[in-house]
Structure formats: C-alpha cells, structure tokens
Design a protein around this motif. Structure first.
Motif, PDB file in Angstrom:
ATOM      1  N   ALA A 175       0.833  -1.213   0.000  1.00 25.44           N
ATOM      2  CA  ALA A 175       0.000   0.000   0.000  1.00 25.44           C
ATOM      3  C   ALA A 175       0.864   1.258   0.000  1.00 25.44           C
ATOM      4  N   ALA A 176       1.954   1.245   0.741  1.00 31.04           N
ATOM      5  CA  ALA A 176       2.858   2.399   0.788  1.00 31.04           C
ATOM      6  C   ALA A 176       3.551   2.590  -0.564  1.00 31.04           C
ATOM      7  N   TYR A 177       3.915   1.487  -1.199  1.00 30.67           N
ATOM      8  CA  TYR A 177       4.544   1.560  -2.510  1.00 30.67           C
ATOM      9  C   TYR A 177       3.566   2.138  -3.540  1.00 30.67           C
ATOM     10  N   ILE A 178       2.322   1.662  -3.496  1.00 32.37           N
ATOM     11  CA  ILE A 178       1.302   2.173  -4.420  1.00 32.37           C
ATOM     12  C   ILE A 178       1.037   3.657  -4.147  1.00 32.37           C
ATOM     13  N   PHE A 179       1.041   4.053  -2.886  1.00 35.17           N
ATOM     14  CA  PHE A 179       0.897   5.479  -2.562  1.00 35.17           C
ATOM     15  C   PHE A 179       1.992   6.284  -3.246  1.00 35.17           C
ATOM     16  N   ASN A 180       3.234   5.804  -3.171  1.00 35.25           N
ATOM     17  CA  ASN A 180       4.341   6.507  -3.819  1.00 35.25           C
ATOM     18  C   ASN A 180       4.115   6.618  -5.326  1.00 35.25           C
ATOM     19  N   CYS A 181       3.599   5.570  -5.931  1.00 38.40           N
ATOM     20  CA  CYS A 181       3.331   5.595  -7.371  1.00 38.40           C
ATOM     21  C   CYS A 181       2.244   6.629  -7.706  1.00 38.40           C
ATOM     22  N   ALA A 182       1.174   6.630  -6.921  1.00 37.85           N
ATOM     23  CA  ALA A 182       0.084   7.590  -7.148  1.00 37.85           C
ATOM     24  C   ALA A 182       0.586   9.020  -6.948  1.00 37.85           C
ATOM     25  N   GLN A 183       1.384   9.211  -5.920  1.00 38.99           N
ATOM     26  CA  GLN A 183       1.937  10.542  -5.636  1.00 38.99           C
ATOM     27  C   GLN A 183       2.860  10.999  -6.761  1.00 38.99           C
ATOM     28  N   ARG A 184       3.654  10.065  -7.291  1.00 46.31           N
ATOM     29  CA  ARG A 184       4.581  10.417  -8.366  1.00 46.31           C
ATOM     30  C   ARG A 184       3.828  10.793  -9.643  1.00 46.31           C
ATOM     31  N   ALA A 185       2.750  10.083  -9.935  1.00 40.43           N
ATOM     32  CA  ALA A 185       1.946  10.417 -11.111  1.00 40.43           C
ATOM     33  C   ALA A 185       1.398  11.840 -10.993  1.00 40.43           C
ATOM     34  N   HIS A 186       0.925  12.177  -9.806  1.00 40.77           N
ATOM     35  CA  HIS A 186       0.393  13.519  -9.565  1.00 40.77           C
ATOM     36  C   HIS A 186       1.500  14.562  -9.683  1.00 40.77           C
ATOM     37  N   GLN A 187       2.629  14.285  -9.058  1.00 36.95           N
ATOM     38  CA  GLN A 187       3.742  15.238  -9.085  1.00 36.95           C
ATOM     39  C   GLN A 187       4.264  15.434 -10.510  1.00 36.95           C
ATOM     40  N   ASN A 188       4.350  14.362 -11.274  1.00 32.42           N
ATOM     41  CA  ASN A 188       4.825  14.477 -12.651  1.00 32.42           C
ATOM     42  C   ASN A 188       3.900  15.360 -13.474  1.00 32.42           C
ATOM     43  N   THR A 189       2.615  15.231 -13.237  1.00 35.78           N
ATOM     44  CA  THR A 189       1.646  16.083 -13.938  1.00 35.78           C
ATOM     45  C   THR A 189       1.868  17.546 -13.563  1.00 35.78           C
ATOM     46  N   LEU A 190       2.038  17.812 -12.275  1.00 36.40           N
ATOM     47  CA  LEU A 190       2.280  19.188 -11.825  1.00 36.40           C
ATOM     48  C   LEU A 190       3.562  19.760 -12.414  1.00 36.40           C
ATOM     49  N   GLU A 191       4.561  18.922 -12.603  1.00 37.18           N
ATOM     50  CA  GLU A 191       5.828  19.374 -13.188  1.00 37.18           C
ATOM     51  C   GLU A 191       5.655  19.778 -14.656  1.00 37.18           C
ATOM     52  N   GLN A 192       4.766  19.108 -15.358  1.00 34.28           N
ATOM     53  CA  GLN A 192       4.590  19.363 -16.791  1.00 34.28           C
ATOM     54  C   GLN A 192       3.639  20.511 -17.106  1.00 34.28           C
ATOM     55  N   LEU A 193       2.723  20.795 -16.199  1.00 33.86           N
ATOM     56  CA  LEU A 193       1.683  21.784 -16.508  1.00 33.86           C
ATOM     57  C   LEU A 193       2.192  23.180 -16.865  1.00 33.86           C
ATOM     58  N   PRO A 194       3.182  23.740 -16.178  1.00 35.61           N
ATOM     59  CA  PRO A 194       3.607  25.096 -16.583  1.00 35.61           C
ATOM     60  C   PRO A 194       4.038  25.177 -18.047  1.00 35.61           C
ATOM     61  N   VAL A 195       4.791  24.199 -18.506  1.00 34.60           N
ATOM     62  CA  VAL A 195       5.229  24.200 -19.903  1.00 34.60           C
ATOM     63  C   VAL A 195       4.028  24.044 -20.835  1.00 34.60           C
ATOM     64  N   LEU A 196       3.120  23.140 -20.482  1.00 35.82           N
ATOM     65  CA  LEU A 196       1.944  22.922 -21.321  1.00 35.82           C
ATOM     66  C   LEU A 196       1.039  24.144 -21.365  1.00 35.82           C
TER      67      LEU A 196
END
Length: 150
Positions: free
Chosen positions: A58-79
């Motif tokens: 569950a903790a590993y999956i949390f990290n994956c979900a968090q990373r997906a969200h963070q990656n999206t936030l990283e890309q949005l300014p450029v987009l």
C-alpha cells in the motif's frame, strides 16, 4: 500610445481545455489521498520512506500515485505556456491538444497507481507525450510567426 491585443476566433475554447486539467488534478488529488489513507502515511510526509514502501504494498502504491500527480504538476507550466502561445494562431488545435493531453494523463495515472510503474506507459500516455512535444514545436513556430508579423 495604446496597444490592442486581438485574440483569434476560437480562443474561448481554451477555457474548457484548461478546466480539463483542473479536473485531472482534482482526480489525482483524490487518488493520492485515498492511497495515503490506505497506506497510513501521515501528513506532511510527501512520500512513504523506502523502508515503508518495501514493507507495505500500500505504501509503494501510494508513492506511485503521488509520483503520477507530481509528474503532472511538473509538466503543466510548460503545457500552459505552449498552449497559450499556440492558441494565438491555432486556438482550436491548441485547445484540443491540451484537452486530449489531460485525457491521456488519466490513463497514465491509473496505470501508475496499480503499483506497477511500467503500466503508466500505455499507448495513450505515449500519444500524450507526442502532444506535449507538438505543443512545444507549434508554440515556437507561432512565436516566430507572430514576431515576424509585428
């Protein structure tokens, strides 16, 4: 001296495109919160520690979900910037690209949140990546075209 900015017909299509990214982020936030609760990861901890993730799926999956969200936030300014620049000349194309990119991120997030990061790389994700690159190149083209116009 006054300056008038004229936006092309169709520029209003940007509103739903940008709103789609807000809905995407809302969905990702809910997803991360749900996985945080399941993994029992307290705030303000951003990620589960390595030992926590190794000991708990569950903790590993949390990290994956968090990373997906963070990656999206990283890309949005450029987009956002490339969408607005592209929309100066091609508003329907730019709006469609951003809206479709947001849709591809749903697939990315769902795949990543399985706890198997390789599942984030679906066909839709790859298409979304191409859209990102397309917006970058089209914004550079439009910026040059706009600069030459003045």
């Amino acid at each position: 001296m006054s300056t008038t900015i004229t936006v092309p017909a169709g520029f209003a299509y940007l509103a739903p495109a940008f709103a789609s990214t807000v809905l995407l982020l809302l969905g990702q936030t809910i997803n991360v919160s749900r996985h945080r609760k399941l993994a029992n990861i307290p705030y303000p901890q951003v990620y589960a520690e390595n030992k926590e993730a190794e000991a708990s799926k569950a903790a590993y999956i949390f990290n994956c979900a968090q990373r997906a969200h963070q990656n999206t936030l990283e890309q949005l300014p450029v987009l956002y910037v490339t969408t607005i620049l592209t929309a100066l000349k091609y508003p329907v194309v730019a709006s469609s690209a951003l809206g479709f990119w947001a849709l591809t991120r749903v697939s990315y997030t769902r795949g990543y949140s399985t706890g198997e990061p390789k599942k984030r790389g679906s066909f839709l994700f790859k298409l979304g990546s191409l859209i990102s690159v397309g917006l970058i190149f089209s914004s550079v083209y439009v910026s040059g075209a706009v600069a030459n116009f003045y």
